[in-house]
Design an enzyme around this catalytic site. Structure first.
Site, PDB file in Angstrom:
ATOM      1  N   GLY A  92      12.934  54.181 -20.334  1.00 48.48           N
ATOM      2  CA  GLY A  92      12.544  54.467 -21.712  1.00 48.48           C
ATOM      3  C   GLY A  92      13.669  54.369 -22.723  1.00 48.48           C
ATOM      4  N   GLY A 128      16.879  59.094 -28.803  1.00 50.27           N
ATOM      5  CA  GLY A 128      15.988  59.938 -28.016  1.00 50.27           C
ATOM      6  C   GLY A 128      15.119  60.797 -28.902  1.00 50.27           C
ATOM      7  N   GLY A 130      21.139  59.389 -34.803  1.00 49.81           N
ATOM      8  CA  GLY A 130      20.291  60.266 -34.011  1.00 49.81           C
ATOM      9  C   GLY A 130      20.700  61.708 -34.234  1.00 49.81           C
ATOM     10  N   VAL A 165      20.735  57.027 -38.634  1.00 48.10           N
ATOM     11  CA  VAL A 165      21.950  56.346 -38.183  1.00 48.10           C
ATOM     12  C   VAL A 165      22.426  56.832 -36.824  1.00 48.10           C
ATOM     13  CG1 VAL A 165      24.368  55.855 -38.701  1.00 48.10           C
ATOM     14  CG2 VAL A 165      22.682  55.840 -40.528  1.00 48.10           C
ATOM     15  N   ILE A 174      23.720  62.919 -34.004  1.00 43.29           N
ATOM     16  CA  ILE A 174      25.098  63.061 -34.485  1.00 43.29           C
ATOM     17  C   ILE A 174      25.088  63.175 -36.014  1.00 43.29           C
ATOM     18  CG2 ILE A 174      27.404  62.042 -34.513  1.00 43.29           C
ATOM     19  CD1 ILE A 174      26.582  60.370 -32.087  1.00 43.29           C
ATOM     20  N   GLU A 180      13.053  49.314 -25.579  1.00 45.95           N
ATOM     21  CA  GLU A 180      11.672  48.975 -25.875  1.00 45.95           C
ATOM     22  C   GLU A 180      11.227  47.782 -25.029  1.00 45.95           C
ATOM     23  OE1 GLU A 180       9.845  50.732 -27.874  1.00 45.95           O
ATOM     24  OE2 GLU A 180      11.387  51.969 -28.826  1.00 45.95           O
ATOM     25  N   LYS A 201      22.534  50.120 -39.230  1.00 47.13           N
ATOM     26  CA  LYS A 201      23.260  51.383 -39.324  1.00 47.13           C
ATOM     27  C   LYS A 201      24.612  51.201 -40.009  1.00 47.13           C
ATOM     28  CE  LYS A 201      21.015  53.323 -35.219  1.00 47.13           C
ATOM     29  NZ  LYS A 201      21.157  53.690 -33.788  1.00 47.13           N
TER      30      LYS A 201
END
Length: 404
Positions: free
Chosen positions: A182, A298, A129, A127, A131, A185, A200
């Site tokens: 980057g 990331g 990353g 959800v 965090i 996509e 999410k």
């Protein structure tokens, strides 16, 4: 010794491998156990030569390896990932995943199997990353009734809107820049059309109401139709446009959930969230509002969340507070039952037309941009069903954006 197997060696899988190897001493000091990646399943023809010695030929090699106690799924998608994860859980192995589509679609079933087998199915990285959203809701908010979740949950779209706002780029220019860096996509539909955020919000809503919330039930609108002129209007009104995901739980446990671009004023804490950063506002019935902010995507932030789940399994075992929801499907209210303010652009600048549009929305104000043959109005709060009825009676509407 804790043996880990990684399924998939793309961005996140390779990040997990990197963290476990480079921070091995720190991880051992934290858990009192040595952690090693014993095997990796990767179906690509060319792989990193550093992992050649631990490549598994097929999933069965991992499934039947009694030394492997934690399986990390970073394949993505819902076909092979679902099959592998379910089989790993049924074999009594703990599973950690970063796969939001898998959790949204099969989360209730996989959580039930994990509970039956007395193992863990954890998905912090799916959800926010890096965090810690899932852990905050499951642990820190364990005694709260979650009333509302609202936030910026996709770094790609937030970066694009930031470029459009601060650098005056078109949507296409900002998207191309995001792809070059980057952040987006090559096929960016899941991000820019709001699907990523929608999944999410479905997961977070399931945690909040303790029932299964499906992405297919959530109204979802992306940012591909946002233009530079929309952002110019927002700037004139001291607002910012963000792609927001929102869910509100009523007293009956029903959900009002949606994903769409929103105009936010300066008083909203999400107003200042820029670039690839994410931020989530959580409201509990006792604690009130709390905001979590950080890098939401990331390689290493996401991989760090995966490793954090591995550490939780090692350190807490079955002493973790349960993170679960039932297989009962939650009622998600239709979008026309929600209420918002609305920013509406019109083509004709004739005074009579402006007056008629203002009268149609009783509590409204007119906004003009110099040099444009159009005008806009900002309404008061209206139920979406009523807004749609009024809008049908008006001519020359260019577009509208909801306002919070």
């Amino acid at each position: 010794m804790i043996n880990v197997s990684i399924l998939g060696f793309g961005t996140v899988g390779s990040g997990v491998y990197q963290i476990i190897n480079e921070n091995n001493k720190e991880l051992e000091a934290s858990t009192g156990r040595q952690i090693r990646v014993k095997s990796i399943l990767d179906n690509r023809k060319s792989v990193n030569p550093d992992i050649a010695a631990i490549l598994a030929e097929k999933f069965e090699d991992i499934e039947n390896d009694e030394e492997v106690s934690v399986v990390v799924e970073t394949i993505g998608g819902t076909e092979a990932a679902y099959d592998f994860v379910k089989r790993a859980l049924l074999k009594g192995k703990n599973v950690v995943t970063s796969n939001k589509a898998l959790v949204e679609m099969y989360g209730s079933e996989l959580l039930r199997i994990a509970k039956e087998k007395n193992v863990a199915f954890l998905f912090e990285a799916s959800v926010g990353g890096g965090i810690p959203l899932i852990r905050t809701i499951g642990d820190a908010f364990a005694g709260e009734v979650i009333k509302e979740i609202d936030g910026i949950l996709n770094g790609t779209t937030n970066y694009i809107l930031t470029c459009m706002t601060e650098e005056g780029q078109s949507f296409e220019e900002a998207l191309h820049k995001a792809q070059e860096l980057g952040y987006a996509e090559r096929t960016p539909e899941a991000d820019i059309e709001g699907y990523d955020t929608g999944r999410k919000i479905a997961i977070l809503s399931s945690l909040a109401c303790k029932k299964e919330v499906k992405f297919s039930d959530i109204y979802t609108e992306g940012i591909s139709k946002i233009e530079k002129v929309d952002l110019e209007y927002a700037k004139q009104m001291s607002m910012a446009i963000k792609l927001c995901g929102s869910a509100t739980v009523d007293d009956n446990g029903d959900i009002a959930a949606y994903v769409c671009p929103m105009m936010l004023d300066r008083d909203n804490p999400l107003y200042m969230v820029k670039g690839v950063f994410n931020a989530i506002l959580l409201e509990g019935n006792m604690l009130g509002r709390t905001m979590l902010y950080g890098s939401g995507a990331g390689k290493l932030p996401t991989a760090s969340a995966v490793v954090s789940d591995i550490l939780s399994i090692i350190k807490l075992g079955n002493n973790r507070l349960p993170i679960e929801w039932s297989e009962e499907r939650a009622k998600v209210l239709p979008m026309d039952k929600t209420s918002h303010r609305y920013f509406i652009r019109f083509k004709d600048v004739d005074d009579k037309h402006i007056t008629r549009c203002r009268r149609a929305f009783a509590d409204s104000e007119v906004i003009r941009l110099e040099g444009l043959d159009e005008f806009a109005i900002l309404t008061g709060y209206i139920r979406e069903k009523d807004f749609n009825l009024v809008s049908e009676s008006l001519n020359d509407i260019i577009k509208f954006i909801r306002v919070r």
